[in-house]
Design a protein around this motif. Sequence first.
Motif, PDB file in Angstrom:
ATOM      1  N   LEU A  73       0.824  -1.214   0.000  1.00 34.49           N
ATOM      2  CA  LEU A  73       0.000   0.000   0.000  1.00 34.49           C
ATOM      3  C   LEU A  73       0.861   1.268   0.000  1.00 34.49           C
ATOM      4  CD1 LEU A  73      -2.798  -1.001   2.557  1.00 34.49           C
ATOM      5  CD2 LEU A  73      -2.897  -1.051   0.048  1.00 34.49           C
ATOM      6  N   GLY A  74       2.189   1.082  -0.031  1.00 35.39           N
ATOM      7  CA  GLY A  74       3.094   2.225  -0.038  1.00 35.39           C
ATOM      8  C   GLY A  74       3.149   2.938   1.301  1.00 35.39           C
ATOM      9  N   LEU A  75       2.938   2.188   2.387  1.00 30.03           N
ATOM     10  CA  LEU A  75       2.894   2.774   3.723  1.00 30.03           C
ATOM     11  C   LEU A  75       4.021   2.230   4.596  1.00 30.03           C
ATOM     12  CD1 LEU A  75      -0.944   2.304   4.352  1.00 30.03           C
ATOM     13  CD2 LEU A  75       0.199   4.392   3.555  1.00 30.03           C
ATOM     14  N   ASP A  76       4.422   3.008   5.582  1.00 25.75           N
ATOM     15  CA  ASP A  76       5.378   2.529   6.579  1.00 25.75           C
ATOM     16  C   ASP A  76       4.623   1.678   7.596  1.00 25.75           C
ATOM     17  OD1 ASP A  76       7.499   3.933   5.432  1.00 25.75           O
ATOM     18  OD2 ASP A  76       7.116   5.724   6.642  1.00 25.75           O
ATOM     19  N   TYR A  77       5.203   0.540   7.923  1.00 19.71           N
ATOM     20  CA  TYR A  77       4.579  -0.358   8.896  1.00 19.71           C
ATOM     21  C   TYR A  77       5.046   0.014  10.299  1.00 19.71           C
ATOM     22  CZ  TYR A  77       4.086  -4.661  11.653  1.00 19.71           C
ATOM     23  OH  TYR A  77       3.809  -5.573  12.627  1.00 19.71           O
ATOM     24  N   GLU A  78       4.094   0.266  11.180  1.00 21.61           N
ATOM     25  CA  GLU A  78       4.425   0.659  12.561  1.00 21.61           C
ATOM     26  C   GLU A  78       3.697  -0.252  13.554  1.00 21.61           C
ATOM     27  OE1 GLU A  78       2.866   4.281  14.970  1.00 21.61           O
ATOM     28  OE2 GLU A  78       4.690   4.966  13.945  1.00 21.61           O
ATOM     29  N   PRO A  79       4.395  -1.269  14.088  1.00 24.15           N
ATOM     30  CA  PRO A  79       3.759  -2.146  15.074  1.00 24.15           C
ATOM     31  C   PRO A  79       3.600  -1.428  16.416  1.00 24.15           C
ATOM     32  CG  PRO A  79       6.057  -2.738  14.801  1.00 24.15           C
ATOM     33  CD  PRO A  79       5.772  -1.671  13.788  1.00 24.15           C
ATOM     34  N   VAL A  80       2.474  -1.670  17.074  1.00 28.72           N
ATOM     35  CA  VAL A  80       2.207  -1.092  18.394  1.00 28.72           C
ATOM     36  C   VAL A  80       1.953  -2.249  19.346  1.00 28.72           C
ATOM     37  CG1 VAL A  80       0.730   0.447  19.741  1.00 28.72           C
ATOM     38  CG2 VAL A  80       1.153   0.934  17.313  1.00 28.72           C
ATOM     39  N   LEU A  81       2.802  -2.396  20.363  1.00 28.42           N
ATOM     40  CA  LEU A  81       2.668  -3.509  21.302  1.00 28.42           C
ATOM     41  C   LEU A  81       1.519  -3.250  22.269  1.00 28.42           C
ATOM     42  CD1 LEU A  81       6.408  -4.298  22.095  1.00 28.42           C
ATOM     43  CD2 LEU A  81       4.913  -5.375  20.417  1.00 28.42           C
ATOM     44  N   VAL A  82       0.577  -4.182  22.295  1.00 29.42           N
ATOM     45  CA  VAL A  82      -0.633  -4.040  23.105  1.00 29.42           C
ATOM     46  C   VAL A  82      -0.968  -5.383  23.743  1.00 29.42           C
ATOM     47  CG1 VAL A  82      -3.072  -3.400  23.092  1.00 29.42           C
ATOM     48  CG2 VAL A  82      -1.508  -2.293  21.496  1.00 29.42           C
ATOM     49  N   LYS A  83      -1.470  -5.352  24.980  1.00 29.52           N
ATOM     50  CA  LYS A  83      -1.914  -6.580  25.631  1.00 29.52           C
ATOM     51  C   LYS A  83      -3.266  -6.998  25.053  1.00 29.52           C
ATOM     52  CE  LYS A  83       0.522  -5.956  30.007  1.00 29.52           C
ATOM     53  NZ  LYS A  83       0.386  -5.853  31.487  1.00 29.52           N
ATOM     54  N   TRP A  84      -3.477  -8.307  24.962  1.00 26.17           N
ATOM     55  CA  TRP A  84      -4.673  -8.855  24.332  1.00 26.17           C
ATOM     56  C   TRP A  84      -5.955  -8.266  24.900  1.00 26.17           C
ATOM     57  CZ3 TRP A  84      -6.748 -11.456  20.455  1.00 26.17           C
ATOM     58  CH2 TRP A  84      -8.022 -12.025  20.623  1.00 26.17           C
ATOM     59  N   GLU A  85      -6.036  -8.158  26.215  1.00 23.63           N
ATOM     60  CA  GLU A  85      -7.290  -7.747  26.842  1.00 23.63           C
ATOM     61  C   GLU A  85      -7.690  -6.304  26.527  1.00 23.63           C
ATOM     62  OE1 GLU A  85      -4.035  -7.797  30.074  1.00 23.63           O
ATOM     63  OE2 GLU A  85      -4.680  -9.021  28.371  1.00 23.63           O
ATOM     64  N   SER A  86      -6.740  -5.491  26.057  1.00 28.46           N
ATOM     65  CA  SER A  86      -7.063  -4.084  25.777  1.00 28.46           C
ATOM     66  C   SER A  86      -6.973  -3.730  24.294  1.00 28.46           C
ATOM     67  CB  SER A  86      -6.134  -3.164  26.577  1.00 28.46           C
ATOM     68  OG  SER A  86      -4.778  -3.398  26.242  1.00 28.46           O
ATOM     69  N   VAL A  87      -6.812  -4.746  23.452  1.00 25.94           N
ATOM     70  CA  VAL A  87      -6.548  -4.472  22.038  1.00 25.94           C
ATOM     71  C   VAL A  87      -7.730  -3.796  21.339  1.00 25.94           C
ATOM     72  CG1 VAL A  87      -7.252  -6.748  21.184  1.00 25.94           C
ATOM     73  CG2 VAL A  87      -5.549  -5.441  19.933  1.00 25.94           C
ATOM     74  N   LEU A  88      -8.953  -4.213  21.626  1.00 27.82           N
ATOM     75  CA  LEU A  88     -10.111  -3.602  20.979  1.00 27.82           C
ATOM     76  C   LEU A  88     -10.454  -2.239  21.591  1.00 27.82           C
ATOM     77  CD1 LEU A  88     -12.473  -6.647  20.313  1.00 27.82           C
ATOM     78  CD2 LEU A  88     -10.919  -5.469  18.735  1.00 27.82           C
ATOM     79  N   ILE A  89     -10.132  -2.055  22.848  1.00 25.35           N
ATOM     80  CA  ILE A  89     -10.327  -0.746  23.494  1.00 25.35           C
ATOM     81  C   ILE A  89      -9.442   0.292  22.820  1.00 25.35           C
ATOM     82  CG2 ILE A  89     -10.063   0.552  25.653  1.00 25.35           C
ATOM     83  CD1 ILE A  89     -10.638  -2.072  27.151  1.00 25.35           C
ATOM     84  N   GLY A  90      -8.199  -0.088  22.565  1.00 23.64           N
ATOM     85  CA  GLY A  90      -7.260   0.811  21.900  1.00 23.64           C
ATOM     86  C   GLY A  90      -7.667   1.123  20.477  1.00 23.64           C
ATOM     87  N   LEU A  91      -8.254   0.135  19.793  1.00 19.22           N
ATOM     88  CA  LEU A  91      -8.719   0.359  18.418  1.00 19.22           C
ATOM     89  C   LEU A  91      -9.837   1.391  18.414  1.00 19.22           C
ATOM     90  CD1 LEU A  91      -8.591  -0.570  15.409  1.00 19.22           C
ATOM     91  CD2 LEU A  91     -10.404  -2.202  15.974  1.00 19.22           C
ATOM     92  N   GLU A  92     -10.771   1.250  19.324  1.00 20.10           N
ATOM     93  CA  GLU A  92     -11.904   2.167  19.404  1.00 20.10           C
ATOM     94  C   GLU A  92     -11.445   3.577  19.782  1.00 20.10           C
ATOM     95  OE1 GLU A  92     -15.754   3.282  18.860  1.00 20.10           O
ATOM     96  OE2 GLU A  92     -14.867   1.320  18.445  1.00 20.10           O
ATOM     97  N   ALA A  93     -10.345   3.658  20.537  1.00 21.75           N
ATOM     98  CA  ALA A  93      -9.819   4.949  20.982  1.00 21.75           C
ATOM     99  C   ALA A  93      -8.845   5.564  19.979  1.00 21.75           C
ATOM    100  CB  ALA A  93      -9.144   4.792  22.337  1.00 21.75           C
TER     101      ALA A  93
END
Length: 268
Positions: A73-93
Amino acid sequence: MTFKIKIAAIATALLLPLAAELKAQDAQELELLEPGVLSAATEGTYPPFSMRAPDGALDGLEIRVMREIANRLGLDYEPVLVKWESVLIGLEADQYDIVSVAMDITEERQKKVLFSDGWLESGGRVVVQTGSDIAQPADVKGRTVGGLVASNWTTIAEELGAEVKSYKAESDAMQDLANGQVDAIITDAVAAAYAIEKSSLPLQLLEEPVSSIQKGFAIKMGKPNLARAVNAALADMIADGTYAELTSDLIGFDPTPAEPIRTIFATN
């Protein structure tokens, strides 16, 4: 300053705002949080999906696939380390663009997030010693079969008529199987394949699965363009063989879904 250098300097000055504008446009079209960057939530501690390579760099099935998607997609990949239990909370935020954590696509989750097309198929498989006379799941009837305590795998083993031996750690179950302490074990196909590749134990997976599940990349609702772009990049890398190369190296087979679960886009 020569005339040519002046022209080049003027051209560069004119192009910089244009480049910034194009990046902003791309970010808007793909619904990205930051222009030119695809930020993806990952645990980093769940092999073979996400883990640390010997040199400390992030590696794993989801890391490799998501990095390649970003690249296409021509984008830089940036991994963000997140704990499983909060992964969807972080997505929504809006803490990241997408969740690459190995997440099962379920009807309940499809009500909360926009899943990409299924990118990996796994599920329960029977694991036996190489050369075992157990050739299909039904053959475990009356045999001793190992599985993680209180897991779906022990339930399946019981339904198949096996005598179940429970384990707290999958590694212990596989070692007992290699030593002939149990006749088979039932566990996740991808996890088992990775363990066999890594340990070189004389074990093999039966071809017939006992259950099936697909993993999807989760995207915040209301971002259909990002989902479509991810799906297109994923389809391209599967078609040209890149997906198989990236994944087979880790687990010994290509986990491409035969019939991927497709993204459910809002119709209203």
